[in-house]
Every structure is written in C-alpha cells, then in structure tokens.
Design a protein around this motif. Structure first.
Motif, PDB file in Angstrom:
ATOM      1  N   MET A 178       0.841  -1.196   0.000  1.00  0.00           N
ATOM      2  CA  MET A 178       0.000   0.000   0.000  1.00  0.00           C
ATOM      3  C   MET A 178       0.884   1.257   0.000  1.00  0.00           C
ATOM      4  N   THR A 179       0.473   2.263  -0.747  1.00  0.00           N
ATOM      5  CA  THR A 179       1.212   3.518  -0.805  1.00  0.00           C
ATOM      6  C   THR A 179       1.143   4.232   0.532  1.00  0.00           C
ATOM      7  N   ARG A 180       2.272   4.676   1.022  1.00  0.00           N
ATOM      8  CA  ARG A 180       2.290   5.383   2.302  1.00  0.00           C
ATOM      9  C   ARG A 180       1.593   6.733   2.158  1.00  0.00           C
ATOM     10  N   PRO A 181       0.886   7.181   3.186  1.00  0.00           N
ATOM     11  CA  PRO A 181       0.091   8.403   3.062  1.00  0.00           C
ATOM     12  C   PRO A 181       0.928   9.667   3.183  1.00  0.00           C
ATOM     13  N   PHE A 182       0.351  10.744   2.711  1.00  0.00           N
ATOM     14  CA  PHE A 182       0.827  12.087   3.002  1.00  0.00           C
ATOM     15  C   PHE A 182      -0.048  12.660   4.115  1.00  0.00           C
ATOM     16  N   GLY A 183       0.572  13.344   5.056  1.00  0.00           N
ATOM     17  CA  GLY A 183      -0.176  14.180   5.991  1.00  0.00           C
ATOM     18  C   GLY A 183      -0.148  15.614   5.502  1.00  0.00           C
ATOM     19  N   TYR A 184      -1.132  16.395   5.933  1.00  0.00           N
ATOM     20  CA  TYR A 184      -1.202  17.783   5.472  1.00  0.00           C
ATOM     21  C   TYR A 184      -1.819  18.620   6.591  1.00  0.00           C
ATOM     22  N   PHE A 185      -1.022  19.472   7.225  1.00  0.00           N
ATOM     23  CA  PHE A 185      -1.542  20.392   8.245  1.00  0.00           C
ATOM     24  C   PHE A 185      -1.930  21.706   7.578  1.00  0.00           C
ATOM     25  N   VAL A 186      -3.145  22.182   7.875  1.00  0.00           N
ATOM     26  CA  VAL A 186      -3.677  23.400   7.263  1.00  0.00           C
ATOM     27  C   VAL A 186      -4.050  24.402   8.352  1.00  0.00           C
ATOM     28  N   HIS A 187      -3.406  25.563   8.329  1.00  0.00           N
ATOM     29  CA  HIS A 187      -3.771  26.659   9.229  1.00  0.00           C
ATOM     30  C   HIS A 187      -5.140  27.198   8.812  1.00  0.00           C
ATOM     31  N   HIS A 188      -5.966  27.544   9.768  1.00  0.00           N
ATOM     32  CA  HIS A 188      -7.364  27.864   9.465  1.00  0.00           C
ATOM     33  C   HIS A 188      -7.668  29.357   9.408  1.00  0.00           C
ATOM     34  N   GLN A 189      -6.645  30.221   9.353  1.00  0.00           N
ATOM     35  CA  GLN A 189      -6.896  31.648   9.155  1.00  0.00           C
ATOM     36  C   GLN A 189      -7.036  31.918   7.667  1.00  0.00           C
ATOM     37  N   GLY A 190      -8.146  32.532   7.271  1.00  0.00           N
ATOM     38  CA  GLY A 190      -8.402  32.737   5.852  1.00  0.00           C
ATOM     39  C   GLY A 190      -8.732  31.422   5.176  1.00  0.00           C
ATOM     40  N   PRO A 229      -3.006   8.028  -0.324  1.00  0.00           N
ATOM     41  CA  PRO A 229      -3.890   8.501   0.749  1.00  0.00           C
ATOM     42  C   PRO A 229      -3.363   9.812   1.332  1.00  0.00           C
ATOM     43  N   VAL A 230      -4.292  10.703   1.668  1.00  0.00           N
ATOM     44  CA  VAL A 230      -3.937  11.987   2.258  1.00  0.00           C
ATOM     45  C   VAL A 230      -4.810  12.204   3.486  1.00  0.00           C
ATOM     46  N   THR A 231      -4.186  12.542   4.604  1.00  0.00           N
ATOM     47  CA  THR A 231      -4.921  12.907   5.817  1.00  0.00           C
ATOM     48  C   THR A 231      -4.640  14.369   6.126  1.00  0.00           C
ATOM     49  N   ILE A 232      -5.701  15.163   6.113  1.00  0.00           N
ATOM     50  CA  ILE A 232      -5.597  16.593   6.378  1.00  0.00           C
ATOM     51  C   ILE A 232      -5.939  16.850   7.841  1.00  0.00           C
ATOM     52  N   PHE A 233      -5.134  17.673   8.488  1.00  0.00           N
ATOM     53  CA  PHE A 233      -5.374  18.080   9.867  1.00  0.00           C
ATOM     54  C   PHE A 233      -5.621  19.585   9.889  1.00  0.00           C
ATOM     55  N   CYS A 234      -6.752  19.995  10.448  1.00  0.00           N
ATOM     56  CA  CYS A 234      -7.098  21.415  10.479  1.00  0.00           C
ATOM     57  C   CYS A 234      -8.079  21.658  11.618  1.00  0.00           C
ATOM     58  N   ALA A 235      -8.069  22.871  12.168  1.00  0.00           N
ATOM     59  CA  ALA A 235      -8.990  23.225  13.246  1.00  0.00           C
ATOM     60  C   ALA A 235     -10.388  23.563  12.728  1.00  0.00           C
TER      61      ALA A 235
END
Length: 382
Positions: free
Chosen positions: A1-13, A32-38
C-alpha cells in the motif's frame, strides 16, 4: 500500500485550505492523504482518497487554559506555544499518534513552525509551505532548515531578495496554486455583476483573513475619481466620520469575486494569496495595499509585487484626494498585463503534486539511487 501524506492546514483565511485541496486533487488516487485542520468548513470539495481530521485550535482559548503559567518565557525557536493549554496538548497528541500509526511518507505543513518542528522531532519528513514576510527568526529558520523541501504558492520572480540560492533550489514555485484562474471575459463578467460596458469600474477587494479596509479613505478615493463606479467586496470597517459619495457601493461578501475582478478596470486590494493570484491571472491594473499580518507578510509581498513590476504598492490606503490621484495614475500608467499573467503557471497544482511525488520517491530510495532521479521541470520564466 502507498504510504500516506499528511497535510496540516492553518485555518486563518481560506488560501491555505484552497491550495491544499488543489494539491489533493492533483495527487494520484492511490496516494492517501490525511488533512489536519482546526476547521472543516473552509475546504472546497475533496477527493475520495482524502480524510479530514479536525484538530483543536492551536490559537483560540477555550477557557480551560492555565494562565498562571504565562510567566515562563517562550523560546526564540517557537512562535505560539503557550503553556497550560490542553487543546494544544490534544492536537499534538493527535498528530504524533497518527505519525506512529500511519508511518507517512511526509507531512506538508501550511503553516506552523511548531508543527513542522514536531514532524522533524517525530522522525517524519516534512515539506514547509513558504510565505512572504520577515521570517529570518530562529523559529522559521528551524522549520525551513529541517524540511525535506519547500513549496511557494507563487512565481519564483516574487521571491524575496534575501532568500539564498540554496533556499530557492529547494523550493517548488507554483504560481496560482489553489486559485481558480479560469476567469471570464470582461464583457461577460460585467453582465454577471450588473456593470455597464462603458462604465469605469474601480473594484476594492478586502481579503478574508483580517478586518478589511476602512470606510473613510475609500470615500476619499471615490470623491477623488467621481466619474468611476466604485464597488467594494469583502469586509469594510465602518468609520463614524466617513462621508461617502454616491459612486461607491459596498457589496460585502460575494460568491463571485472572480467575476468582479475580471470586470474591473482597476483593482485596489490587499495582498492575500488568493486575491493576488486572481488579479495577476486577470491582468488588471492593481493598487496593492497590504493589511496587517504576522511577520509583515503582506507588506513584504507588496514589496515583491512592486519590484517585479506587476503592481503599484502603497503601505496604506491614500489619505487625501491628491494622494489617491497619484496612486491610481501610477497603477494605470505602470500596468503590464502580460507580465502579470506570466506569474501564473499553466498547471500549478499538477506541478506541486508531481514535485511531492518525486520527493517521496527520493525520501524512500537508497541514497545512491536517489541521486540519479530526475529533477522537476522549472516554471516558465518571465
């Protein structure tokens, strides 16, 4: 299985979320992509191979914080790391737990020096999104120095002069990343927004990440150019002393900002990423007026735009009729639409996604094999 990318997204604007979504759509469905955001309400539609995880905010208190710990100084390697915040502990635990479970190929960080450094501490390669600003401090430099690569969501001609050759060589420049740059023709746009073909339209655009422009100086500007129709979109701060003429109209938040920009004869706008890329793509005369942001981000971007010859910049809205006349005349006389449009890549999300995939291969390849891998195609020059 392809290893995932993580992606942190700042939530201003919304610019961070928009370019994240663009890259996610351009990545292969097998990644696979896992996005982390507030926040989970600032994203355009996301593809099926993307998971969105909502983090506690790293910046907004909930009332559970221990304020008595504020006497402990913040080290110079960090920007926002107050002590006694359970939400921050929870967010960091969620990220580090995912690092351990998912074994990601890399984490894209847009943007936080702390999250970038957390990834490095947790032995996860990270890619740092680069923004304009005075970011020579130890916190930013630690995040940049520890990154496997950097992404700049703008053309290489907008790089700040102090960025070194090695810094630029590690950077994927992608002008127009995350922005819908397929704008309508001027006449079509005018029909959509209700502006006559022969009207001079001056458009004022306030971005979504701050408090917007003040009402009073815009009234002065509209009086200084009475033959033009002035329309503002976005937030405008009320001034009790403002006296507005009849040729200015405030439309507030609109869903068709791109139509308004395409319809304009001249745009007055702050220098947030989405706004910048849309104006450059439209090739419109532009008076760039930065809003306050951390690290003077918008001021440094306005300087870069002016140095590249694609905008007329002022540090604040003009405060008199003659200052308005000078600024508008300069924006019109110095207009270089071909140079503006050259700032936008043909397929910036595809460029960034291909660069990330190649970087993931390099990170997973033996050291001797990685040196033989091809390098991505450079963006077009001006």
């Amino acid at each position: 299985m392809t290893r995932p990318f993580g992606y942190f997204v700042h939530h201003q604007g919304r610019g961070h979320a928009e370019r994240c979504a663009a890259i996610a759509h351009a990545l292969p469905p097998s990644r696979p992509v896992t996005i982390f955001c507030a926040r989970d309400d600032i994203f355009p539609p996301l593809p099926a191979h993307v998971e969105l995880v909502r983090l506690p905010s790293l910046f907004e208190p909930t009332g559970q914080e221990t304020a008595a710990l504020d006497w402990v100084a913040t080290p110079v390697t960090l920007h926002c790391a107050p002590l006694g915040w359970p939400g921050i502990r929870r967010a960091m635990a969620m990220l580090s737990g995912w690092f351990d479970r998912a074994d990601p190929a890399l984490l894209i960080c847009d943007v936080s020096a702390e999250i970038a450094q957390l990834a490095r501490i947790c032995s996860v390669p990270h890619v740092k999104v680069v923004q304009h600003g005075d970011r020579g401090d130890p916190g930013h430099q630690a995040a940049y120095d520890g990154a496997a690569g950097l992404i700049a969501p703008f053309h290489a001609a907008l790089a700040q002069p102090e960025w070194s050759a090695s810094f630029r060589a590690r950077t994927c420049f992608a002008g127009g990343l995350g922005v819908n740059i397929r704008l309508p023709e001027r006449e079509v746009a005018r029909q959509r927004i209700g502006v006559a073909p022969d009207e001079e339209l001056i458009l004022v655009v306030s971005g979504g990440g701050g408090e917007g422009f003040a009402q009073a100086p815009l009234g002065v500007g509209a009086r200084a150019r009475p033959g033009a129709r002035w329309i503002t979109i976005g937030k405008v701060r009320h001034d009790w002393h403002a006296t507005e003429p009849a040729n200015i109209e405030h439309r507030g938040w609109v869903d068709d900002a791109a139509d308004h920009i395409a319809a304009a004869d001249l745009v007055i706008a702050s220098t947030g990423n989405t706004t910048c890329q849309q104006i450059l793509a439209a090739g419109r005369p532009w008076l760039a007026v930065p809003e306050w942001r951390y690290f003077d981000e918008q001021h440094r971007k306005a300087e870069a735009l002016a140095a590249a010859g694609v905008a007329c910049a002022r540090p604040h809205l003009p405060s008199s009729a003659h200052a308005w006349t000078d600024a508008l005349d300069e924006a019109l006389s110095g207009h270089r639409p071909d140079r503006q449009r050259a700032m936008i890549d043909d397929a910036p999300a595809d460029r960034a996604a291909a660069w990330l995939e190649l970087l993931a291969v390099r990170l997973g390849a033996p050291l001797d094999a990685a040196a033989d891998l091809p390098t991505p195609v450079e963006p077009r020059s001006l």
